[in-house]
Design a protein around this motif. Sequence first.
Motif, PDB file in Angstrom:
ATOM      1  N   GLU A 169       0.690  -1.242  -0.114  1.00  0.00           N
ATOM      2  CA  GLU A 169      -0.160  -0.340   0.154  1.00  0.00           C
ATOM      3  C   GLU A 169       0.974   1.216  -0.106  1.00  0.00           C
ATOM      4  O   GLU A 169       1.953   1.027   0.625  1.00  0.00           O
ATOM      5  N   GLU A 180       0.841   5.781  -0.248  1.00  0.00           N
ATOM      6  CA  GLU A 180      -0.312   6.926  -0.654  1.00  0.00           C
ATOM      7  C   GLU A 180       0.844   8.360  -0.292  1.00  0.00           C
ATOM      8  O   GLU A 180       1.419   8.377   0.829  1.00  0.00           O
ATOM      9  N   SER A 238      -1.090  10.429  -4.891  1.00  0.00           N
ATOM     10  CA  SER A 238      -0.695   9.188  -5.584  1.00  0.00           C
ATOM     11  C   SER A 238      -1.022   8.189  -4.972  1.00  0.00           C
ATOM     12  O   SER A 238      -0.363   8.028  -3.735  1.00  0.00           O
ATOM     13  N   GLN A 239      -1.536   7.126  -5.421  1.00  0.00           N
ATOM     14  CA  GLN A 239      -1.525   5.708  -4.603  1.00  0.00           C
ATOM     15  C   GLN A 239      -0.575   4.762  -5.413  1.00  0.00           C
ATOM     16  O   GLN A 239      -0.645   3.729  -5.100  1.00  0.00           O
ATOM     17  N   ASP A 240       0.136   5.169  -6.505  1.00  0.00           N
ATOM     18  CA  ASP A 240       1.068   4.733  -7.301  1.00  0.00           C
ATOM     19  C   ASP A 240       2.453   5.006  -7.110  1.00  0.00           C
ATOM     20  O   ASP A 240       2.947   6.075  -7.199  1.00  0.00           O
ATOM     21  N   SER A 293       5.305   4.440  -8.514  1.00  0.00           N
ATOM     22  CA  SER A 293       5.892   4.840  -9.563  1.00  0.00           C
ATOM     23  C   SER A 293       5.757   6.289  -9.993  1.00  0.00           C
ATOM     24  O   SER A 293       6.529   6.723 -10.941  1.00  0.00           O
ATOM     25  N   THR A 294       4.422   6.902  -9.497  1.00  0.00           N
ATOM     26  CA  THR A 294       4.098   8.464  -9.771  1.00  0.00           C
ATOM     27  C   THR A 294       4.628   9.339  -8.705  1.00  0.00           C
ATOM     28  O   THR A 294       4.093   9.363  -7.816  1.00  0.00           O
TER      29      THR A 294
END
Length: 66
Positions: free
Chosen positions: A3, A5, A19-21, A23-24
């Motif tokens: 997980e 955030e 973002s929850q990614d 890589s972003t």
Amino acid sequence: MKEFELIVYNRWGEQLFISQDISTGWDGNNQETGKKLPEGPYVYSLKGTTIDEEKIDLNGIINLIR
């Protein structure tokens, strides 16, 4: 990370990026309007859980330099 955030706020607490990614990353722009933000300090909140179930909860200040 299982997980993740990341949230970035301005000094008045306005959310500028989320973002929850993993890589972003934040590019220094307001995510909603796309406008470049001025140089200066911004507050971040990073929360997540590793694959080993370790909880991560970090907060701090990042300086945007262009």
